[in-house]
Write an enzyme that holds these catalytic residues in place. Structure first.
Site, PDB file in Angstrom:
ATOM      1  N   HIS A  26       0.880  -1.186   0.000  1.00 49.37           N
ATOM      2  CA  HIS A  26       0.000   0.000   0.000  1.00 49.37           C
ATOM      3  C   HIS A  26       0.913   1.230   0.000  1.00 49.37           C
ATOM      4  O   HIS A  26       1.770   1.357  -0.870  1.00 49.37           O
ATOM      5  CB  HIS A  26      -0.923  -0.122   1.218  1.00 49.37           C
ATOM      6  CG  HIS A  26      -2.066   0.836   1.259  1.00 49.37           C
ATOM      7  ND1 HIS A  26      -2.412   1.658   0.236  1.00 49.37           N
ATOM      8  CD2 HIS A  26      -2.982   1.088   2.258  1.00 49.37           C
ATOM      9  CE1 HIS A  26      -3.472   2.383   0.582  1.00 49.37           C
ATOM     10  NE2 HIS A  26      -3.831   2.051   1.807  1.00 49.37           N
ATOM     11  N   HIS A  55      -2.307  -2.137  -9.711  1.00 48.04           N
ATOM     12  CA  HIS A  55      -3.309  -1.613  -8.782  1.00 48.04           C
ATOM     13  C   HIS A  55      -4.523  -2.516  -8.805  1.00 48.04           C
ATOM     14  O   HIS A  55      -4.869  -3.041  -9.863  1.00 48.04           O
ATOM     15  CB  HIS A  55      -3.711  -0.181  -9.184  1.00 48.04           C
ATOM     16  CG  HIS A  55      -4.353   0.573  -8.077  1.00 48.04           C
ATOM     17  ND1 HIS A  55      -5.696   0.475  -7.828  1.00 48.04           N
ATOM     18  CD2 HIS A  55      -3.830   1.386  -7.143  1.00 48.04           C
ATOM     19  CE1 HIS A  55      -5.971   1.231  -6.772  1.00 48.04           C
ATOM     20  NE2 HIS A  55      -4.859   1.798  -6.339  1.00 48.04           N
ATOM     21  N   ASP A 104       2.614   5.690  -6.519  1.00 45.08           N
ATOM     22  CA  ASP A 104       3.888   5.619  -5.806  1.00 45.08           C
ATOM     23  C   ASP A 104       5.107   5.580  -6.725  1.00 45.08           C
ATOM     24  O   ASP A 104       6.237   5.660  -6.246  1.00 45.08           O
ATOM     25  CB  ASP A 104       3.911   4.371  -4.902  1.00 45.08           C
ATOM     26  CG  ASP A 104       2.914   4.491  -3.767  1.00 45.08           C
ATOM     27  OD1 ASP A 104       2.837   5.578  -3.180  1.00 45.08           O
ATOM     28  OD2 ASP A 104       2.202   3.512  -3.483  1.00 45.08           O
TER      29      ASP A 104
HETATM   30  N1  CMC Z   1       4.964  -6.479 -10.272  1.00 44.17           N
HETATM   31  C1  CMC Z   1       4.898  -7.681 -10.907  1.00 44.17           C
HETATM   32  N2  CMC Z   1       3.758  -8.366 -11.106  1.00 44.17           N
HETATM   33  C2  CMC Z   1       2.643  -7.804 -10.626  1.00 44.17           C
HETATM   34  C3  CMC Z   1       2.624  -6.574  -9.962  1.00 44.17           C
HETATM   35  C4  CMC Z   1       3.841  -5.900  -9.808  1.00 44.17           C
HETATM   36  N3  CMC Z   1       3.908  -4.714  -9.194  1.00 44.17           N
HETATM   37  N4  CMC Z   1       1.367  -6.267  -9.592  1.00 44.17           N
HETATM   38  C5  CMC Z   1       0.603  -7.296 -10.012  1.00 44.17           C
HETATM   39  N5  CMC Z   1       1.373  -8.210 -10.638  1.00 44.17           N
HETATM   40  C6  CMC Z   1       0.922  -9.442 -11.308  1.00 44.17           C
HETATM   41  C7  CMC Z   1       0.519 -10.505 -10.308  1.00 44.17           C
HETATM   42  O1  CMC Z   1       1.619 -11.347  -9.988  1.00 44.17           O
HETATM   43  C8  CMC Z   1      -0.568 -11.231 -11.066  1.00 44.17           C
HETATM   44  O2  CMC Z   1       0.046 -12.057 -12.028  1.00 44.17           O
HETATM   45  P1  CMC Z   1      -0.591 -13.514 -12.371  1.00 44.17           P
HETATM   46  O3  CMC Z   1      -1.982 -13.247 -12.859  1.00 44.17           O
HETATM   47  O4  CMC Z   1       0.314 -14.107 -13.374  1.00 44.17           O
HETATM   48  O5  CMC Z   1      -0.590 -14.266 -11.060  1.00 44.17           O
HETATM   49  C9  CMC Z   1      -1.276 -10.128 -11.840  1.00 44.17           C
HETATM   50  O6  CMC Z   1      -0.283  -9.117 -12.022  1.00 44.17           O
HETATM   51  C10 CMC Z   1      -2.489  -9.560 -11.127  1.00 44.17           C
HETATM   52  O7  CMC Z   1      -2.072  -8.996  -9.916  1.00 44.17           O
HETATM   53  P2  CMC Z   1      -2.729  -9.226  -8.502  1.00 44.17           P
HETATM   54  O8  CMC Z   1      -1.651  -9.572  -7.508  1.00 44.17           O
HETATM   55  O9  CMC Z   1      -3.882 -10.168  -8.591  1.00 44.17           O
HETATM   56  O10 CMC Z   1      -3.265  -7.795  -8.197  1.00 44.17           O
HETATM   57  P3  CMC Z   1      -3.851  -7.270  -6.825  1.00 44.17           P
HETATM   58  O11 CMC Z   1      -4.992  -6.429  -7.167  1.00 44.17           O
HETATM   59  O12 CMC Z   1      -4.060  -8.366  -5.844  1.00 44.17           O
HETATM   60  O13 CMC Z   1      -2.626  -6.399  -6.234  1.00 44.17           O
HETATM   61  C11 CMC Z   1      -1.184  -4.583  -5.853  1.00 44.17           C
HETATM   62  C12 CMC Z   1      -2.539  -5.027  -6.394  1.00 44.17           C
HETATM   63  C13 CMC Z   1      -1.124  -3.067  -5.821  1.00 44.17           C
HETATM   64  C14 CMC Z   1      -1.018  -5.100  -4.399  1.00 44.17           C
HETATM   65  C15 CMC Z   1      -0.077  -5.162  -6.765  1.00 44.17           C
HETATM   66  O14 CMC Z   1      -0.215  -4.663  -8.072  1.00 44.17           O
HETATM   67  C16 CMC Z   1       1.313  -4.882  -6.227  1.00 44.17           C
HETATM   68  O15 CMC Z   1       1.802  -5.633  -5.384  1.00 44.17           O
HETATM   69  N6  CMC Z   1       1.978  -3.778  -6.705  1.00 44.17           N
HETATM   70  C17 CMC Z   1       3.282  -3.403  -6.188  1.00 44.17           C
HETATM   71  C18 CMC Z   1       3.147  -2.633  -4.904  1.00 44.17           C
HETATM   72  C19 CMC Z   1       2.630  -1.237  -5.158  1.00 44.17           C
HETATM   73  O16 CMC Z   1       3.120  -0.521  -6.017  1.00 44.17           O
HETATM   74  N7  CMC Z   1       1.647  -0.836  -4.339  1.00 44.17           N
HETATM   75  C20 CMC Z   1       1.072   0.512  -4.411  1.00 44.17           C
HETATM   76  C21 CMC Z   1      -0.360   0.468  -4.853  1.00 44.17           C
HETATM   77  S1  CMC Z   1      -0.982   2.081  -5.336  1.00 44.17           S
HETATM   78  C22 CMC Z   1      -0.892   3.054  -3.917  1.00 44.17           C
HETATM   79  C23 CMC Z   1      -1.770   2.607  -2.836  1.00 44.17           C
HETATM   80  O17 CMC Z   1      -2.992   2.544  -3.013  1.00 44.17           O
HETATM   81  O18 CMC Z   1      -1.250   2.377  -1.767  1.00 44.17           O
END
Ligand code: CMC
Length: 445
Positions: free
Chosen positions: A284, A323, A380
Site C-alpha cells: 500500500h 493496482h 507511488d
Molecule cells: N509487479 C509484478 N507483477 C505484478 C505486480 C507488480 N507490481 N502487480 C501485479 N502483478 C501481477 C501478479 O503477480 C498477477 O500475475 P498472475 O496473474 O500471473 O498471477 C497479476 O499481475 C495480477 O495482480 P494481482 O496480484 O492479482 O493484483 P492485486 O490487485 O491483488 O494487487 C497490488 C494489487 C497493488 C497489491 C499489486 O499490483 C502490487 O503488489 N503492486 C506493487 C506494490 C505497489 O506498487 N503498491 C502501491 C499500490 S498504489 C498506492 C496505494 O494505493 O497504496
C-alpha cells in the site's frame, strides 16, 4: 424489488419476473432462487437462504482480499479503473490539482461540496489553530529509539491522541466528530514532522500559524536557526498538489481498515491509527519507499532488462506498478510525473533515479508480460523521486502519504457513522481445522 422476487425460493425453475434479478439454481436440491440485483450488486445475505436442508447454515460467499465485494455505499470518491478516472465528490482529480488547494479538497471530501469563501476561511483558520499538540505528546515521541521508523512513531502517536481527547469517544455528538476531524487533519503534519526530526536527532519545530498548510509542514521539517522559515512557493505548491493527489482513494486497504475498526464505535483517533497501520505496508503506501529502493538496486539503465526478467520470474516485484482497481494508467501517477521536473528545478537537484524510472516505465509498458496483466505506474512510482528531491529521508516517504490521506480516512469514518446499514464489521470464515479433538495432557505430548 418485489416481495416475491427478492430472494424468493421456488421448487422448480422459475420465470424471472423482475428483470433486475439473478436466478440461481442449487443443483444439490434442484431449487431455484431469485436474487435481487441492485446497483449491479447482489446481497451476500440473500444467498444464506440457499440451504440443503433446514439445519444447513446456508450459502456464504467467499472473497479473499475483497476483490469483488462492495462493503459500503459511499458518495466520496469515484474511480473507474478501466478508464483511469478519479473524481472526488464528482470533480475530476485533474481539475482539483489545477484549481484547488489541499485544504479545500479536504473540506470537499468531508462536507460533500466545495466551500464558499467564508466556509473555507473558517476551515483553514480552525485547522491552522489546532496544529499544536500537547507537550506530553512531544515527550512521548522523544521516548522512541533514535532509529525508530517514522511510520511506527506516527501510528503510535495518532493512537495516543485518543488518550488526550477522551471526549472524542462520544461519536454520536456532532461537535465532537467535527473537532476530531479538525484536530486530525491539523495535527498529523505536526506528528509527522516530529517523527522526521526525531530520526535526525534534531529539536522538534513547533507549527507556524502564519504559513500555509504545506508551508508550515516544510517549516516543521526543515527550519533550523533562522528566526522565520520561508518556504519556496514552488515547493509549497508541489507539496500541496501531492497532498491533493493522496487525499482519498475510496475503499483501499487503509480506508477499509478505518471503517472496519471504526465500525466497533471506537474513537476516531484509534480508527485512524488503524488506517496508518494499513498504509505502512509495502503493498500500500509503503510502496513509495520500495520504489526508491528498487531504483537504487537497479542502479543503472543497462540493468533494467535483467531486473524485469527477475520480475517475470517472480523473484522481484515491480514496485509502483499495478493496482487492484486501476487497469489503466493511474491518473495520479501522470500528474505526479508532470511535477517532477519542476521540483528538481526548484531544489536545484538532479535525481540519479529519474532516468532509470522513465526507462523502466517505458520498457515495462512495451512488454507483453506487463501489458497483458494491465500493469501501469501507480501513484507511488514517481512520488519518491519528488520526496527525495525535497530532502525527505526514504523511511519518511510513507508519512508524506499519511498526512493527506487523513482527510480521506476521516471523511470515510464520518460517512460510515451516518450509514443506516452500518453494522460492526465481522467477516465469516471457512473453517479448515480439526474439530472435537480430545485435550492431550502435558505428560502425553
Ligand atoms: N509487479 C509484478 N507483477 C505484478 C505486480 C507488480 N507490481 N502487480 C501485479 N502483478 C501481477 C501478479 O503477480 C498477477 O500475475 P498472475 O496473474 O500471473 O498471477 C497479476 O499481475 C495480477 O495482480 P494481482 O496480484 O492479482 O493484483 P492485486 O490487485 O491483488 O494487487 C497490488 C494489487 C497493488 C497489491 C499489486 O499490483 C502490487 O503488489 N503492486 C506493487 C506494490 C505497489 O506498487 N503498491 C502501491 C499500490 S498504489 C498506492 C496505494 O494505493 O497504496
Amino acid at each position: 424489488m418485489s416481495e416475491q422476487s427478492h430472494g424468493a425460493e421456488s421448487g422448480k425453475a422459475s420465470t424471472v419476473e423482475d428483470n433486475n434479478s439473478l436466478t440461481v439454481t442449487d443443483n444439490r436440491t434442484g431449487k431455484t432462487y431469485n436474487i435481487e440485483i441492485k446497483d449491479d450488486t447482489v446481497r451476500a445475505m440473500d444467498f444464506r437462504q440457499i440451504k440443503v436442508n433446514d439445519d444447513d447454515f446456508g450459502l456464504m460467499t467467499y472473497d479473499p482480499g475483497y476483490t469483488n465485494t462492495a462493503s459500503c455505499r459511499s458518495a466520496i470518491t469515484y474511480i473507474d479503473g478501466e478508464k483511469g478516472i478519479l473524481q472526488h465528490r464528482g470533480i475530476p482529480i485533474e481539475e482539483l490539482c489545477e484549481k484547488s488547494s489541499y485544504l479545500e479538497v479536504a473540506y470537499l471530501l468531508n462536507f460533500g461540496h466545495l466551500p464558499n469563501e467564508k466556509e473555507l476561511g473558517e476551515w483553514v483558520y480552525q485547522i491552522t489553530h489546532h496544529t499544536y499538540v500537547h507537550e506530553n505528546i512531544k515527550s512521548f515521541m522523544q521516548g522512541f529509539r533514535h532509529d525508530a521508523h517514522p511510520m511506527g512513531m506516527l501510528l503510535a502517536s495518532v493512537g495516543a491522541l485518543s488518550t488526550f481527547y477522551p471526549e472524542a469517544k462520544d461519536i454520536d455528538d456532532e461537535w465532537q466528530r467535527w473537532v476530531s476531524t479538525i484536530r486530525l487533519i491539523a495535527k498529523m503534519p505536526t506528528l509527522a514532522a516530529f517523527a522526521y526530526r526525531h530520526s535526525l536527532g534534531l529539536p522538534y519545530v513547533y507549527p507556524d500559524n502564519d504559513l500555509s498548510y504545506p508551508g508550515n509542514y516544510l517549516s516543521m521539517l526543515f527550519k533550523m536557526a533562522e528566526p522565520k522559515y520561508e518556504p519556496d512557493p514552488r515547493l509549497e505548491k508541489a507539496l500541496d498538489t501531492l497532498f491533493i493527489l493522496h487525499a482519498d482513494h475510496e475503499q483501499n486497504c487503509s480506508a477499509a481498515a478505518v471503517r472496519v475498526v471504526g465500525s466497533s464505535r471506537v474513537d476516531p483517533y484509534s480508527a485512524i491509527a488503524a488506517g496508518v497501520a494499513g498504509l505502512y505496508g509495502p503493498l500500500h503506501g509503503g510502496a513509495n519507499v520500495d520504489v526508491l529502493r528498487m531504483l537504487q538496486k537497479i542502479g543503472k539503465v543497462e540493468n533494467i532488462p535483467d531486473f524485469l526478467e527477475q520480475v517475470k520470474q517472480r523473484k522481484e516485484l515491480l514496485y509502483g506498478f499495478g493496482h487492484r482497481v486501476y487497469k489503466n494508467y493511474d491518473p495520479r501517477a501522470r500528474i505526479i510525473r508532470s511535477h517532477v521536473d519542476e521540483v528538481l528545478e526548484a531544489t536545484g537537484k538532479q535525481s540519479p533515479w529519474l532516468d532509470i524510472a522513465i526507462e523502466l516505465e517505458k520498457q515495462a509498458l512495451d512488454d507483453e508480460y506487463f501489458t497483458s496483466r494491465k500493469l501501469y505506474p501507480n501513484v507511488d512510482f514517481y512520488s519518491g523521486i519528488i520526496y527525495e528531491a525535497l530532502g525527505i529521508p526514504t523511511d519518511a516517504f510513507t508519512v508524506m502519504f499519511a498526512i493527506p490521506r487523513t482527510s480521506g480516512w476521516i471523511a470515510q469514518w464520518n460517512e460510515m457513522l451516518h450509514d443506516p446499514e452500518l453494522k460492526i464489521a465481522r467477516p465469516r470464515q471457512i473453517y479448515t481445522g480439526e474439530r472435537d479433538k480430545e485435550y492431550t495432557p502435558m505428560s502425553e505430548r
